[in-house]
Design a protein around this motif. Structure first.
Motif, PDB file in Angstrom:
ATOM      1  N   ARG A   1      45.289 -43.088 -20.584  1.00 31.71           N
ATOM      2  CA  ARG A   1      46.731 -42.842 -20.665  1.00 31.71           C
ATOM      3  C   ARG A   1      47.313 -43.427 -21.953  1.00 31.71           C
ATOM      4  O   ARG A   1      48.237 -42.848 -22.542  1.00 31.71           O
ATOM      5  N   THR A   2      46.800 -44.581 -22.400  1.00 26.08           N
ATOM      6  CA  THR A   2      47.309 -45.181 -23.639  1.00 26.08           C
ATOM      7  C   THR A   2      46.996 -44.304 -24.852  1.00 26.08           C
ATOM      8  O   THR A   2      47.641 -44.435 -25.895  1.00 26.08           O
ATOM      9  N   GLU A   3      45.994 -43.442 -24.717  1.00 29.31           N
ATOM     10  CA  GLU A   3      45.630 -42.563 -25.826  1.00 29.31           C
ATOM     11  C   GLU A   3      46.378 -41.232 -25.779  1.00 29.31           C
ATOM     12  O   GLU A   3      46.194 -40.392 -26.655  1.00 29.31           O
TER      13      GLU A   3
ATOM     14  N   PRO B   1      52.445 -42.472 -21.804  1.00 26.98           N
ATOM     15  CA  PRO B   1      51.909 -43.790 -21.424  1.00 26.98           C
ATOM     16  C   PRO B   1      52.275 -44.244 -20.020  1.00 26.98           C
ATOM     17  O   PRO B   1      51.542 -45.022 -19.412  1.00 26.98           O
ATOM     18  N   HIS B   2      53.407 -43.772 -19.488  1.00 28.15           N
ATOM     19  CA  HIS B   2      53.820 -44.207 -18.148  1.00 28.15           C
ATOM     20  C   HIS B   2      53.157 -43.333 -17.079  1.00 28.15           C
ATOM     21  O   HIS B   2      53.089 -42.120 -17.213  1.00 28.15           O
TER      22      HIS B   2
ATOM     23  N   ASP C   1      51.239 -53.340 -27.180  1.00 31.43           N
ATOM     24  CA  ASP C   1      50.895 -53.094 -25.781  1.00 31.43           C
ATOM     25  C   ASP C   1      51.308 -51.672 -25.428  1.00 31.43           C
ATOM     26  O   ASP C   1      52.486 -51.385 -25.195  1.00 31.43           O
ATOM     27  N   LEU C   2      50.339 -50.777 -25.391  1.00 30.54           N
ATOM     28  CA  LEU C   2      50.638 -49.370 -25.147  1.00 30.54           C
ATOM     29  C   LEU C   2      50.960 -49.086 -23.686  1.00 30.54           C
ATOM     30  O   LEU C   2      51.388 -47.975 -23.348  1.00 30.54           O
TER      31      LEU C   2
ATOM     32  N   HIS D   1      40.516 -55.367 -23.686  1.00 33.23           N
ATOM     33  CA  HIS D   1      41.473 -55.275 -24.794  1.00 33.23           C
ATOM     34  C   HIS D   1      42.876 -54.966 -24.292  1.00 33.23           C
ATOM     35  O   HIS D   1      43.872 -55.390 -24.898  1.00 33.23           O
ATOM     36  N   LEU D   2      42.985 -54.252 -23.166  1.00 33.21           N
ATOM     37  CA  LEU D   2      44.300 -53.994 -22.577  1.00 33.21           C
ATOM     38  C   LEU D   2      44.983 -55.303 -22.186  1.00 33.21           C
ATOM     39  O   LEU D   2      46.202 -55.473 -22.366  1.00 33.21           O
TER      40      LEU D   2
END
Length: 360
Positions: free
Chosen positions: A36-38, A42-43, A188-189, A328-329
């Motif tokens: 999702r961060t990519e 993102p939400h 922070d994505l 890493h998150l």
């Protein structure tokens, strides 16, 4: 003389934790969060719906007469611990805590009822890095409309309702559709930042901005410590598990004395963080010694969460350096959280003033 706070978890709080953890285990796996961060979304709207419409968690701090659960900050903190353990990409802290607290100060019952259902997301349009009591940037009120630019607003991309401070001293409710929200590049994505631009947006005055913003940021800072606790607890648990499984010279890596000492230090700091975070949540729920409890929690929480994530990454070795591993998150969330609602240094300075022990 005030009663001593009870920092232990009640049976109801443990049952709430189990229910939230089960939901997150099923619907918030690390691979899905990374994917999702990519993406350009993102939400996690489906997860948000499950947490709010399915479990009613958006309304924990909302009184029952407005359709909420009428619970306390202690229960809310338990939810945030579990969300922190999963670095869940949902606007819970920003909407169900910070925006809700601002609306509670303004007694905006109709808007509280909307946020309690979770069908609308509210965001306080104040920069994420501001500590309770810090000066915030208002927009210009001109001809009954709002004009200006606000930057560093967390979760603005998910918002349906913006709570905007104006230069007349008021706090205004603005529909997100009447504002321009421009995403920023965020560390922070899972909690993205954005710039909010208002160009003649209509707004409804809710009340005085200064006390509402102060109350909202104080609750945000205090309950952020619970999220940081969940983050630190996950990194410790996963690191211990990995070092038990990983073998070198035909021995579990976790059996080496030097690593045992590092794990013991992580455990000790996490236990201390739990006490500070629980004390802040209890103080917010009772209204006793709130400012001191929040300052203590944030002065301690940020460096502990960052160290725990850094240790987890290092102790996972080459695996921890890969994008596929979720550590890493946690490091990015910990780093971003260390600046959110005031740095540890800002809270130490505030604490010194509160207890009348200013720096020489």
């Amino acid at each position: 003389m005030s009663a001593q706070p009870d920092l232990l978890y009640s049976e109801e709080e443990e049952a709430l934790r189990a229910a939230v953890r089960d939901l997150l285990t099923d619907h918030c796996d690390p691979a899905g969060v990374i994917a999702r961060t990519e993406s350009d979304a993102p939400h996690d709207r489906a997860l948000w719906k499950s947490l709010t419409e399915g479990m009613g968690l958006a309304g924990l701090l909302v009184p029952e007469e407005y359709g909420g659960q009428g619970a306390t900050h202690r229960e809310t903190a338990v939810v945030l611990e579990e969300l922190g353990r999963s670095v869940a990409p949902v606007p819970y802290l920003t909407s169900a805590v910070v925006a809700t607290e601002a609306l509670l100060d303004c007694a905006a019952g109709d808007l509280l009822a909307e946020l309690a259902t979770g069908r609308r997301v509210g965001v306080l349009a104040v920069a994420l890095h501001l500590a309770p009591g810090a000066a915030f940037t208002p927009v210009r009120l001109e001809g009954g409309a709002l004009h200006g630019e606000l930057t560093g607003i967390a979760d603005a991309a998910a918002a349906d309702l913006l709570l905007v401070p104006a230069d007349d001293g008021g706090l205004y409710a603005v529909r997100a559709g009447d504002a321009t929200v421009t995403p920023l590049t965020s560390l922070d994505l899972t909690r993205p930042l954005a710039t909010v631009t208002l160009a003649g947006a209509p707004g409804r005055r809710l009340g005085d901005a200064e006390p509402a913003v102060r109350r909202a940021l104080r609750a945000g800072a205090g309950l952020l410590a619970a999220e940081q606790l969940g983050l630190a607890d996950w990194t410790l648990t996963e690191t211990v598990r990995y070092l038990k499984d990983r073998k070198q010279f035909n021995r579990p890596v976790g059996g080496f004395q030097a690593l045992k000492h590092r794990l013991a230090q992580m455990w000790l700091e996490t236990v201390h963080l739990r006490a500070a975070a629980r004390n802040a949540a209890d103080a917010l729920s009772t209204g006793q010694d709130t400012e001191v409890a929040v300052a203590v929690a944030q002065a301690y929480a940020a460096p502990v969460a960052v160290r725990a994530a850094e240790e987890a990454l290092q102790l996972h070795g080459g695996l921890g350096m890969t994008w596929e591993h979720p550590v890493h998150l946690y490091l990015k969330r910990a780093k971003a959280d260390s600046l959110a609602y005031g740095t540890a240094g800002a809270h130490r300075a505030a604490l010194a003033g509160l207890v009348e022990l200013p720096a020489p």
